[in-house]
Write a protein that holds these residues in place. Sequence first.
Motif, short mmCIF file in Angstrom:
data_model
loop_
_atom_site.label_atom_id
_atom_site.label_comp_id
_atom_site.label_asym_id
_atom_site.label_seq_id
_atom_site.Cartn_x
_atom_site.Cartn_y
_atom_site.Cartn_z
N GLN A 149 33.01 51.66 36.38
CA GLN A 149 32.57 50.42 35.75
C GLN A 149 31.57 50.84 34.90
O GLN A 149 30.39 51.67 35.11
CB GLN A 149 31.94 49.50 37.12
CG GLN A 149 33.05 49.10 37.88
CD GLN A 149 34.11 48.16 37.48
OE1 GLN A 149 33.48 47.20 36.87
NE2 GLN A 149 35.40 48.24 37.48
N ILE A 150 31.16 49.98 33.71
CA ILE A 150 30.18 50.16 32.84
C ILE A 150 29.52 48.78 32.90
O ILE A 150 30.07 47.62 32.94
CB ILE A 150 30.60 50.24 31.41
CG1 ILE A 150 31.39 51.52 31.18
CG2 ILE A 150 29.54 50.24 30.28
CD1 ILE A 150 32.26 51.99 29.93
N ILE A 151 28.13 48.69 33.04
CA ILE A 151 27.42 47.71 33.38
C ILE A 151 26.28 47.51 32.19
O ILE A 151 25.58 48.36 32.33
CB ILE A 151 26.71 47.38 34.70
CG1 ILE A 151 27.93 47.55 35.88
CG2 ILE A 151 26.05 46.38 34.92
CD1 ILE A 151 27.73 48.99 36.61
N GLU A 152 26.15 46.59 31.38
CA GLU A 152 25.09 46.49 30.42
C GLU A 152 24.29 45.14 30.56
O GLU A 152 24.70 44.22 30.75
CB GLU A 152 25.59 46.87 29.06
CG GLU A 152 26.93 45.71 28.70
CD GLU A 152 26.29 44.59 27.73
OE1 GLU A 152 25.10 44.61 27.54
OE2 GLU A 152 27.23 44.20 27.04
N TYR A 153 23.05 45.42 30.34
CA TYR A 153 22.05 44.32 30.62
C TYR A 153 21.19 44.30 29.05
O TYR A 153 20.76 45.34 28.48
CB TYR A 153 20.89 44.80 31.71
CG TYR A 153 21.61 44.83 32.88
CD1 TYR A 153 21.36 44.02 33.98
CD2 TYR A 153 22.15 46.15 33.29
CE1 TYR A 153 21.71 44.37 35.13
CE2 TYR A 153 22.26 46.48 34.68
CZ TYR A 153 22.68 45.39 35.49
OH TYR A 153 23.00 45.66 36.81
N HIS A 154 21.16 42.91 28.48
CA HIS A 154 20.22 42.84 27.60
C HIS A 154 19.45 41.34 27.62
O HIS A 154 20.07 40.58 28.52
CB HIS A 154 21.14 42.85 26.14
CG HIS A 154 21.46 44.12 25.77
ND1 HIS A 154 22.86 44.92 26.21
CD2 HIS A 154 21.12 45.21 24.81
CE1 HIS A 154 22.98 46.02 25.61
NE2 HIS A 154 21.69 46.25 24.82
#
Length: 255
Positions: A149-154
């Motif tokens: 899983q790839i999780i990205e926060y912005h």
Amino acid sequence: MLKLGLIGCTGKFGKDIIKYILQSKTIILNKAIARQANQFVGHDISLLIGSNNTGIIITDSIKDAANCDVLVDCTNKETFINNLPKYEEILKPVVIATTGFSKDDFIKINQVAKKIPIVFSPNYSFGFYNFLETVKCAVSNLDRETDLQIIEYHHNQKKDSPSGTAIRILNAILESNPKLIDKNININSIRAGSIVGEHRVLLANCNNEEIELIHKISSRESLSKGVVKSAIWLCSKPNGYYSMDDVAKDLIQMV
């Protein structure tokens, strides 16, 4: 010293790049350019960053940057594509500091790169490229039973989702381990508050084991630093399309 022209100077990233350049001893901000009818056109860039007058007046024409050594565009994907013929006309190296481009956009960019040097990266943090190498190593011999899983926060103002950086991570995983091409690897995008940028890669198997790799940026200064160093690097390169991989190979030991 090298002279840099900044297009898109009034946005958040533009302001951060201005602050970094004003402290630099290797490059100067020669031109600051905003869109037509922008409220800051005709004013000193000091209004953008709350400093004393610099003598650098914001203009609204890319042609004003014709005497610069290198250009940085941190506008948005639509504006950049509209600006592309102007860059081709003034024949200056260009650092692309925005994301969200389509395949057709990259075809246009690569066509112009035959006439000028262009560098693009979804993430100009040098630390990210150390992270990316770690991710590639971690997945290189991964079995298909392990979930990824790839999780990205912005921040909540970011327009593109998933982020260009998350897509770069996914592509790096597939390049490192082609056996995972037909595996469903999800990218989970979270937009909240003023988060600068955080990317996680989660590996979890059925043996109650998990590995989580994290790259987190707490300030845009590292991104501004990467953009400026990429601009300096690009000035000595022949025409062509370059990535941050190319820049990092040469400069990562110097950062």
